[in-house]
Design an enzyme around this catalytic site. Structure first.
Site, PDB file in Angstrom:
ATOM      1  CD  GLU A  60     -23.318  63.699 -27.026  1.00 38.36           C
ATOM      2  OE1 GLU A  60     -23.093  63.301 -25.848  1.00 38.36           O
ATOM      3  OE2 GLU A  60     -23.602  62.924 -27.946  1.00 38.36           O
ATOM      4  CG  HIS A 129     -33.299  59.075 -30.693  1.00 38.23           C
ATOM      5  ND1 HIS A 129     -33.344  58.484 -29.461  1.00 38.23           N
ATOM      6  CD2 HIS A 129     -32.015  58.957 -31.106  1.00 38.23           C
ATOM      7  CE1 HIS A 129     -32.137  58.015 -29.159  1.00 38.23           C
ATOM      8  NE2 HIS A 129     -31.322  58.304 -30.153  1.00 38.23           N
TER       9      HIS A 129
END
Lengths: 326, 373
Positions: A60, A129
């Site tokens: 990322e 998450h």
């Protein structure tokens, strides 16, 4: 008007902007061959090829930086994070590079790029998450932050974001992808920084954004049955924030509740309440209340998760409290 | 105030340095060229061949300008005219000069926070660099960036960046854009040896090789990440070996020898333009000043002896000696060139001093662009 899903509305925006401008490209994990982890980029590889729909390694920080570099020299990258939880690894590029490049270069290097992906909790994905990041990102000068709550806004705002010459953080609702709504075909632009009054009523203002728009609409429906009619102000963009829309509503209803998916401390609601107390102090008939996630990491167990999330019941209770009905 | 000295700072104590060979004395790994396909051919010896006398004079002028300019920076910092962090490049000038002398105006350069020398060598105006350091409106970043954030779109100088390793993926992105637009430019990315331990370096080099991006990654190995010696930070000090992990061509050279820098760049540029392949280069060098202005030059993490030993290989002195021995430079000419460099630095100082502070309206300018496509 066609009724399409939030997901398909985003795909429409991507496809139309990729067709419109060949400097636009999409990169991220699983965006090409796999058609997107959430299928937002479905079919785009076939239509635009691997130079414009780019699968990246799981990296990322790296590919966010690749987007920044490409934007510096004339491309318009759309960087997809599989979820914003993973984007924390990339924040140096978002915050230290993209957001500041124009300023620290004395106006020489624009950052026409979008960082997008799902934000907020889904179901039982637990602590790492299930997080809503908008207050972190809205804190940063140099960024714009969009939080569309409906398919039409998702399409219109994404098109605006791609055309904007600034770095735009685009937070999609992970639980919204399958929701449906009317979406205009073709050119449909929602300007960044303009809220929408999604429901009108005189009794209280419910100010919200993103996935919580759905909750707010349910709250409005439920309260209407009891004869309570509320304004639902959908901010749609949390930076820049349409404070005039907030003021117009609060000056009419004299009461406000702010509903958000994220945590309480330094959340978006803090900013909204700060604005209301400064600009609408004499209009208020009650303190402004906030509804948000409980101040805990998201638990896995269904009952605990439900208890941690903001919901219609908590929102109804808050509205009744500011109306002195409880 | 050092402007009365006849030789650059580091050179003045040692007028008779031995003629340099092509390899740094501390090159532990010898020929550490690490080729992606395992073909480890030796780099040809660097020498003054391949350049004209006038080119060699230009190389010397470029290095002298950086040296004299930064000596004035140190002075300005002491006087409070430059604030914040200020990282001097003195001792490493053969790298900036050698690299910039090999690339084209339409190529791209991106670097870390020790960026004054690279900006000057790239051709950013000395006046605009000094004005930036003074925090003035005529600075190359409008007074908004300062020492660590020199930008100049006119010369494709994509900035000084202040987060170690943070700009390495950005360089890969520039390479991606070159490929996307089917250009044949290269992007040159400078960083220190300490950056090889940060994740951004790994992520960027992997993608650059995976996607065949025309980027030249230059490790300026000055052996200290701030005050931490490479032996205390890096499990394998032979940093060029990292290239193999990315199936990338790699080469380790003496960064004090401007000709070695140029030779190495010639190969890396050819690889980038023709094969569209990235290269990792280690240029071994030494920083003659402290990490920043608050750092003692020696005594805490490195000894005075070590510093003095390395200052014998002052890149300006090495080039001067070569040209002197070849009979193409007299001491008088050297002094004249040095005086010219001092004059440019003085002119930059005078310009910066006279330049106004940015107007207060600039505070909110350029936070956001007001344009769309």
């Amino acid at each position: 008007m066609p009724v399409v899903t939030y997901r398909d509305a985003l795909t429409q925006a991507l496809r139309e902007e990729l067709q419109r401008d060949e400097t636009v490209f999409l990169m991220g994990e699983e965006v090409a061959q796999y058609n997107g982890a959430y299928k937002v980029s479905k079919g785009l590889l076939d239509e635009f090829g691997p130079m414009r729909i780019v699968d990246t390694p799981i990296t990322e920080l790296g590919f966010a930086g690749v987007g920044v570099g490409a934007a510096m020299v004339g491309l318009r990258p759309i960087v997809e994070f599989m979820t914003w939880n993973f984007a924390l690894l990339a924040l140096d590029e978002v915050v230290n590079a993209a957001a500041k490049m124009l300023y620290m270069s004395g106006g020489q290097y624009k950052m026409p790029m979008v960082f997008r992906g799902p934000n907020g909790a889904a179901l039982q994905l637990s602590a790492q998450h299930s997080q809503a990041w908008e207050s972190w990102l809205a804190h940063i000068p140099g960024l714009k932050v969009c939080t569309p709550g409906t398919p039409a806004d998702a399409k219109g705002l994404l098109k605006s974001a791609i055309r904007d010459d600034n770095p735009v953080v685009f937070l999609e609702g992970e639980m919204l992808y399958n929701t449906k709504g009317e979406v205009p075909e073709g050119e449909h632009i929602v300007p960044i920084g303009v809220a929408e009054l999604k429901r009108e009523g005189d009794h209280c203002s419910l100010i919200t954004h993103g996935k919580m728009v759905l909750v707010a609409m349910k709250v409005a429906d439920d309260l209407a049955k009891e004869g309570i009619n509320i304004d639902v102000v959908d901010l749609r963009t949390v930076r820049p924030m349409d404070v005039d829309a907030i003021a117009r509503s609060v000056q009419k209803t004299n009461r406000a509740v702010v509903l958000e998916e994220g945590w309480e401390i330094c959340g978006m609601g803090s900013q909204v309440v700060d604005f209301i107390q400064r600009e609408c102090f004499d209009d208020l008939d009650a303190p402004v209340l906030r509804v948000h996630q409980e101040d805990v990491p998201m638990p896995y167990a269904k009952n605990l998760e439900r208890a941690a999330k903001p919901d219609a019941g908590k929102t109804v209770a808050a509205i009744k409290k500011v109306m002195y009905l409880d | 105030m050092k402007t009365e000295s006849k030789q650059p700072t580091a050179a003045k104590e040692k007028q008779n340095a031995p003629a340099p060979d092509n390899r740094s004395g501390d090159n532990r790994s010898g020929d550490s060229r690490a080729s992606g396909n395992g073909a480890g051919a030796s780099a040809p010896p660097a020498n003054i061949a391949g350049t004209t006398v006038e080119q060699r004079r230009e190389l010397l002028r470029s290095m002298l300008l950086q040296r004299r300019f930064e000596e004035r920076c140190a002075e300005a910092y002491a006087l409070g005219k430059i604030g914040g962090f200020c990282h001097l490049y003195i001792g490493q000038e053969a790298i900036s000069t050698g690299v910039m002398s090999m690339i084209r105006p339409d190529d791209y350069v991106i670097t870390a926070y020790r960026d004054h020398g690279q900006a000057l060598a790239r051709g950013v105006s000395p006046r605009s660099v000094m004005a930036e350091l003074f925090g003035r409106v005529d600075g190359c970043s409008g007074g908004k960036g300062g020492s660590m954030h020199l930008f100049d779109a006119k010369t494709n100088f994509l900035g000084g960046h202040g987060i170690v390793g943070g700009h390495v993926p950005i360089a890969a992105g520039v390479g991606f854009a070159i490929k996307y637009k089917r250009g044949n430019q290269v992007c040159v990315c400078f960083f220190g040896e300490a950056a090889v331990n940060i994740g951004a370096f790994h992520e960027a080099l992997n993608m650059a090789s995976l996607w065949n991006l025309p980027v030249i990654f230059i490790i300026e190995n000055n052996r200290y990440g701030m005050g931490t010696a490479i032996s205390r930070s890096t499990a394998n000090e032979d940093v060029i070996i990292r290239a193999k992990g990315y199936r990338m061509d790699g080469e380790s050279i003496d960064g004090q020898d401007v000709f070695a820098v140029r030779d190495c760049m010639a190969r890396a540029i050819e690889r980038a333009r023709k094969e569209k392949r990235p290269t990792l280069v280690e240029m071994k060098t030494y920083r003659f000043m402290g990490h920043s202005m608050s750092d003692a030059v020696s005594g805490t993490y490195r000894t005075k002896d070590e510093l003095e030993e390395n200052m014998k290989r002052d890149p300006i002195l090495l080039l001067h000696n070569k040209m002197f021995e070849a009979g193409e430079l007299t001491e008088g000419e050297m002094h004249k060139m040095d005086d010219e460099a001092k004059a440019i630095a003085q002119d930059a100082w005078d310009f910066a001093d006279a330049s106004p502070e940015p107007p207060l309206e600039d505070l909110y300018k350029d936070v956001l662009a007001d344009s769309t496509s």
